[in-house]
Design an enzyme around this catalytic site. Structure first.
Site, PDB file in Angstrom:
ATOM      1  N   ASP A  13       1.366  -0.260  -5.137  1.00 26.30           N
ATOM      2  CA  ASP A  13      -0.164  -0.667  -6.176  1.00 26.30           C
ATOM      3  C   ASP A  13       0.639   1.051  -6.729  1.00 26.30           C
ATOM      4  O   ASP A  13      -0.335   1.326  -7.416  1.00 26.30           O
ATOM      5  CB  ASP A  13      -0.763  -0.637  -5.031  1.00 26.30           C
ATOM      6  CG  ASP A  13      -1.487   0.374  -3.662  1.00 26.30           C
ATOM      7  OD1 ASP A  13      -0.482   1.438  -3.345  1.00 26.30           O
ATOM      8  OD2 ASP A  13      -2.661   0.387  -3.014  1.00 26.30           O
ATOM      9  N   HIS A  14       0.923   2.455  -5.452  1.00 27.73           N
ATOM     10  CA  HIS A  14       0.727   3.056  -6.230  1.00 27.73           C
ATOM     11  C   HIS A  14       1.799   4.270  -5.681  1.00 27.73           C
ATOM     12  O   HIS A  14       1.714   3.900  -4.176  1.00 27.73           O
ATOM     13  CB  HIS A  14      -0.413   3.944  -5.694  1.00 27.73           C
ATOM     14  CG  HIS A  14      -1.441   4.362  -4.811  1.00 27.73           C
ATOM     15  ND1 HIS A  14      -1.220   5.184  -4.592  1.00 27.73           N
ATOM     16  CD2 HIS A  14      -2.587   2.978  -4.407  1.00 27.73           C
ATOM     17  CE1 HIS A  14      -1.920   4.838  -3.197  1.00 27.73           C
ATOM     18  NE2 HIS A  14      -2.608   3.536  -3.514  1.00 27.73           N
ATOM     19  N   GLU A  58       1.057  -0.962  -0.002  1.00 26.23           N
ATOM     20  CA  GLU A  58      -0.128   0.003   0.071  1.00 26.23           C
ATOM     21  C   GLU A  58       0.831   1.212   0.061  1.00 26.23           C
ATOM     22  O   GLU A  58       2.019   1.854   1.030  1.00 26.23           O
ATOM     23  CB  GLU A  58      -0.632   0.125   1.071  1.00 26.23           C
ATOM     24  CG  GLU A  58      -1.178   1.591   1.770  1.00 26.23           C
ATOM     25  CD  GLU A  58      -2.549   1.494   0.183  1.00 26.23           C
ATOM     26  OE1 GLU A  58      -2.896   2.602   0.115  1.00 26.23           O
ATOM     27  OE2 GLU A  58      -3.517   0.506   0.210  1.00 26.23           O
ATOM     28  N   HIS A  85      -1.257   3.060   5.110  1.00 21.81           N
ATOM     29  CA  HIS A  85      -2.392   3.934   4.892  1.00 21.81           C
ATOM     30  C   HIS A  85      -2.657   4.657   6.491  1.00 21.81           C
ATOM     31  O   HIS A  85      -1.894   3.734   7.342  1.00 21.81           O
ATOM     32  CB  HIS A  85      -3.057   3.389   4.471  1.00 21.81           C
ATOM     33  CG  HIS A  85      -4.211   3.609   4.433  1.00 21.81           C
ATOM     34  ND1 HIS A  85      -5.651   4.949   4.756  1.00 21.81           N
ATOM     35  CD2 HIS A  85      -4.812   4.047   2.784  1.00 21.81           C
ATOM     36  CE1 HIS A  85      -5.763   5.403   3.854  1.00 21.81           C
ATOM     37  NE2 HIS A  85      -6.397   4.448   2.730  1.00 21.81           N
ATOM     38  N   THR A 140      -5.505   2.242  -5.175  1.00 18.58           N
ATOM     39  CA  THR A 140      -5.220   0.993  -5.133  1.00 18.58           C
ATOM     40  C   THR A 140      -5.807   0.064  -5.917  1.00 18.58           C
ATOM     41  O   THR A 140      -5.389  -0.377  -6.932  1.00 18.58           O
ATOM     42  CB  THR A 140      -5.140   0.234  -3.454  1.00 18.58           C
ATOM     43  OG1 THR A 140      -4.509   1.124  -2.479  1.00 18.58           O
ATOM     44  CG2 THR A 140      -5.443  -1.336  -3.666  1.00 18.58           C
TER      45      THR A 140
END
Length: 661
Positions: free
Chosen positions: A515-516, A291, A463, A331
C-alpha cells in the site's frame, strides 16, 4: 518592562510560559541530534531553525494563555487567594502541565514512526482511538509511562510551589488596569498568529528535516486539523481547465484509447484488448495489499536481508514490476490509487472525504465482467472509513466487525471474522494467517457457486507493534519491523501453499503489492526512493514470467491486469497498461497530503500548496534531489494530472450516475 508584562498576579503564567518554551526547545534540540545526519547543519540554517522554531513556540503558547488571561483579568482583586481562586488556578495549572508533557512525550513516539512533527495522521488518530490506544498499549509499557508522566507533573508542580510562585500569584494587589495592559501583548500575538502566521512559513528550507524542526508540534497539529482537505484550484498552480484536460487526453490517446465523449471535461473512454490476446478470460482474482512494505526490504529489489524468501521466489515466477512507485504514504492513499486509479488529490484521501461512494472504481470493471467483489480486513473496517468506502462502492465486507458502516443507506453484505476463527490478534486486527484462512474459506464457498470473485485483502501484521504468533519465524514477536516483514512474507507462502491444493487455484490470479512504504521521511520535499514498492502478478494464464523495469505507478496495476486478461471495457481510470507503455509515457505520481510530485526520466516536479513548483534532478544512487530550472512543459504535464483528478472528484466526474447519462 518584564514586570509590566508579568506583574505579580501573572507569576504562575510566567512560570508556565517559560516552562513550555524551555521544554519545546529541548524537544527541538533532541530531534536535531536524533536526525543530525539529515539536517542542514550550516550555522545560518541552524540559527534560523532555532529562531523560527521559537517564534512558532511563542505563537503556540499564546493560544494556551488566552483562557487563563481572561480569568486573571476579570477575577476581582478582593477574591485573590480565596478557595475558589486556589482551586481554579491549581486545577488549570495541573491540566496545562499535563497536556504539555503528554504532547511533548507523544512527539517522540510520532517522530520515531514518521520523522515528522504532528500532522494529519495525528488528527486521524484522534478519531480512531480504540486502535491507536491499543497500539500504544501493545508497543510501549503504558502503565509505566502514565505513572512516570503523573510523577513528573507532580514533581514540576512541587518545584514551582517551593519557589513561591503560587504565593506571589495569590498574595498581591495587582489592579485591573495593570492586568489588562499585561494581557494585551498576548492577545495581540494570538490575533497576529490567526491572521498572518501559517505553517508554510516554517517550510523555508529545501531540507525537509530542517523544516520539521522549525515547527512546533502542537501548532502543526492544529494546522493539519484545519487544512486536511485542500481544494487544488485554491492552493496549487493551475492552468486553464481545457488545457489541462487536453494534456491528459493527449497522453491517454497516445496509448491508443478512444474517448466516448471527447468534447466533455471527462476522461471516460473505451479500452480495446491488445491483439496478442485472442480470448477474454475471467479467472478469480485475489489481490493482497501488504501493509507498509518498502521495496528496499526485498532481496529481489537489491536488499541483502533475507527476510522475504517467499516474495523473492515469486518474483522469478511472476510478472514482477521492479520500478513501480506508491502514490502516497498511508494505507487509505494506497487504496485510493489502487481502486480509483487516480493521481493523489491534496489533503485527505478520497476514502475519508464526502461523496466517496457510488464512484467508478476497478470494482465496476469487475462487476461488468460478472464478478463478486469482496473486501477483507483483519481489523474493524470502520477504521479509516474503509467499510463505508468499499461498501458504498459495491464490495461485500469481511472484517472483525466491532463497528458499523457509517452511512446507513449503504446496502452490502457484511461477514464477521468470528472469535473462533482467530488464533492471534493485536490492536490492528487478526494476524495475517487468520485473514488468509478466512479468504480460503470464502473462496471455497464462491467456487461451489461457480461465480468468479475479486478479493481485495488488506493485511495488518507488518505494522507497529509488529506482533504475531510465536514460533512461526526465527524472529521473536514484537522485536521490530524485520520480524513483521518476515512474518508477513511467511504467511503469504503458507497461504499459497494451501491455495495450491484447492480446485480453484489453477483458475486464480494473485496480485501482490504494497500500500505504501515503511517510511516516507527524508531530507527532501518528497523522498522519491521511499515511494518504491514491490508489485507482482502471479499465476497469470498465458503469461511468461518476466521482470518489468518500466517506470510506473500504483494506479497502473489493475489496468495492466485487465489488459493481460484480454478485457475490452469502458473506463474512467487514469492508469495505463504497463506492459504496453511507451518509453516516453513512463511516469510515476507520488505525494503526501501537501506535496504532489510527478516523476519522469529521473526528474521530479514537486507542486506545493503555496502555489509553488520546484523542479529537481533525482539521483537514484544516493536518493538526492538537485534543483533544476523549471521546465514549463514538464510543469504543465504535472499540473494537468493533479488538476484534472481534483476537478473530476469535485465536480462529480468520478460518479457512476454521471458517467452513465
Amino acid at each position: 518592562m518584564w514586570s509590566k508584562l508579568f506583574p505579580k498576579r501573572f507569576a504562575l503564567l510566567k512560570a508556565f510560559v517559560l516552562l513550555f518554551l524551555s521544554i519545546s526547545s529541548l524537544v527541538r534540540i533532541s530531534f536535531l541530534i536524533w536526525g543530525f545526519s539529515e539536517v542542514d547543519t550550516g550555522i545560518y540554517s541552524l540559527l534560523k531553525t532555532l529562531v523560527v522554531g521559537l517564534l512558532f513556540d511563542i505563537a503556540t503558547i499564546s493560544f494556551f494563555t488566552v483562557p487563563y488571561l481572561f480569568y486573571l483579568v476579570l477575577f476581582p482583586v478582593k477574591w485573590y487567594g480565596s478557595f475558589v481562586d486556589k482551586t481554579i488556578t491549581a486545577f488549570g495549572f495541573f491540566l496545562g502541565i499535563l497536556i504539555t508533557y503528554f504532547s511533548f512525550f507523544g512527539e517522540f513516539t510520532f517522530w520515531d514512526e514518521f520523522q515528522r512533527r504532528y500532522n494529519f495522521i495525528a488528527v486521524d488518530y484522534l478519531i480512531y482511538t480504540y486502535e491507536v490506544v491499543q497500539n500504544i498499549n501493545e508497543s510501549y509499557p503504558l502503565p509505566i509511562l502514565i505513572g512516570s508522566l503523573l510523577i513528573l507533573v507532580a514533581f514540576t508542580i512541587f518545584l514551582i510551589s517551593k519557589s513561591g510562585v503560587f504565593q506571589r500569584t495569590y498574595h498581591n494587589r495587582t489592579a485591573f488596569k495593570q492586568k489588562l495592559v499585561a494581557a494585551l501583548p498576548w492577545f495581540a500575538i494570538v490575533i497576529v498568529s490567526v491572521l498572518f502566521v501559517t505553517i508554510d512559513q516554517a517550510e523555508w528550507s529545501k531540507n525537509r528535516y530542517t523544516n520539521e524542526l522549525s515547527k512546533a508540534g502542537i501548532y502543526s497539529f492544529f494546522a493539519a486539523f484545519r487544512n486536511n482537505e485542500l481544494a487544488y484550484s485554491e492552493f496549487y498552480d493551475t492552468i486553464p481547465e481545457k488545457e489541462a484536460f487536453d494534456s491528459i487526453k493527449t497522453y491517454l490517446a497516445n496509448n491508443g484509447e478512444t474517448f466516448l465523449v471527447p468534447s466533455e471535461k471527462e476522461i471516460l473512454r473505451h479500452i480495446k484488448s491488445v491483439d496478442s490476446v485472442n480470448v477474454e478470460i475471467k479467472p478469480n482474482i485475489i489481490f493482497i495489499c501488504i501493509e507498509s512494505l518498502s521495496g528496499k526490504y526485498l532481496n529481489s529489489l537489491g536488499a541483502d536481508l533475507n527476510i522475504t524468501p517467499t516474495l523473492d521466489s515469486l518474483a522469478n515466477e511472476s510478472l514482477f514490476f521492479t520500478n513501480l512507485f506508491a502514490t502516497g504514504t498511508r494505507t487509505v492513499r494506497g487504496m485510493e490509487a489502487i481502486t480509483l486509479s487516480i493521481p493523489p488529490t491534496p489533503g485527505r484521501s478520497i476514502l475519508k472525504r464526502k461523496n466517496n461512494t457510488g464512484l467508478f472504481t476497478i470494482g465496476e470493471v469487475f462487476r461488468e465482467k460478472g464478478y463478486d467483489r469482496n473486501f477483507f480486513y483483519g481489523g474493524d473496517g470502520y477504521f479509516d472509513n474503509m467499510n463505508t468506502y468499499f461498501g458504498g462502492n459495491g464490495f461485500n465486507i469481511v472484517d472483525r466487525g466491532r463497528g458499523f458502516l457509517l452511512d446507513k443507506s449503504i446496502t452490502t453484505t457484511r461477514t464477521n471474522i468470528e472469535d473462533k476463527e482467530v488464533t492471534y490478534e493485536n490492536a490492528w486486527g487478526v494476524c495475517d494467517a487468520d485473514i488468509y484462512t478466512k479468504v480460503i474459506k470464502e473462496a471455497d464457498k464462491a467456487h461451489k457457486i461457480g461465480k468468479p470473485f475479486f478479493d481485495f485483502v488488506m493485511t495488518t501484521s507488518n505494522h507497529k507493534p509488529f506482533t504475531y504468533p510465536e514460533g512461526k519465524i526465527d524472529i521473536p514477536s514484537g522485536s521490530g519491523r524485520y520480524g513483521g516483514i518476515k512474518y508477513t512474507d511467511y504467511t503469504i507462502g503458507e497461504f499459497l501453499k494451501t491455495a495450491r491444493n484447492k480446485p480453484w487455484f489453477k483458475n486464480t490470479v494473485f496480485v501482490i503489492m504494497s500500500d505504501h512504504c515503511a517510511s516516507s521521511a527524508g531530507r527532501w520535499e518528497l523522498d522519491v526512493r521511499n515511494y518504491h514498492i514491490p508489485a507482482l502478478i502471479y499465476n497469470l494464464p498465458n503469461s511468461v514470467p518476466q521482470k518489468v523495469d518500466k517506470l510506473s505507478s500504483q494506479i497502473d496495476m489493475f489496468p495492466t491486469l485487465f489488459a493481460a486478461l484480454g478485457w475490452d471495457y469502458d473506463t474512467n481510470l487514469f492508469g495505463q497498461n504497463i506492459l504496453e507503455m511507451k518509453p516516453e509515457n513512463e511516469r510515476a505520481l507520488i505525494g503526501n497530503y501537501r506535496k504532489l510530485g510527478y516523476l519522469k526520466n529521473d526528474k521530479v516536479m514537486v507542486l506545493g500548496d503555496g502555489k509553488t513548483a520546484n523542479f529537481y534532478q533525482w539521483n537514484p544512487m544516493n536518493n538526492s534531489l538537485s534543483p533544476l530550472p523549471v521546465d514549463n512543459d514538464f510543469l504543465k504535464t504535472a499540473i494537468s494530472n493533479y488538476q484534472v483528478a481534483d476537478y473530476l472528484y469535485q465536480n462529480g466526474g468520478l460518479k457512476l450516475k454521471n458517467l452513465k447519462k
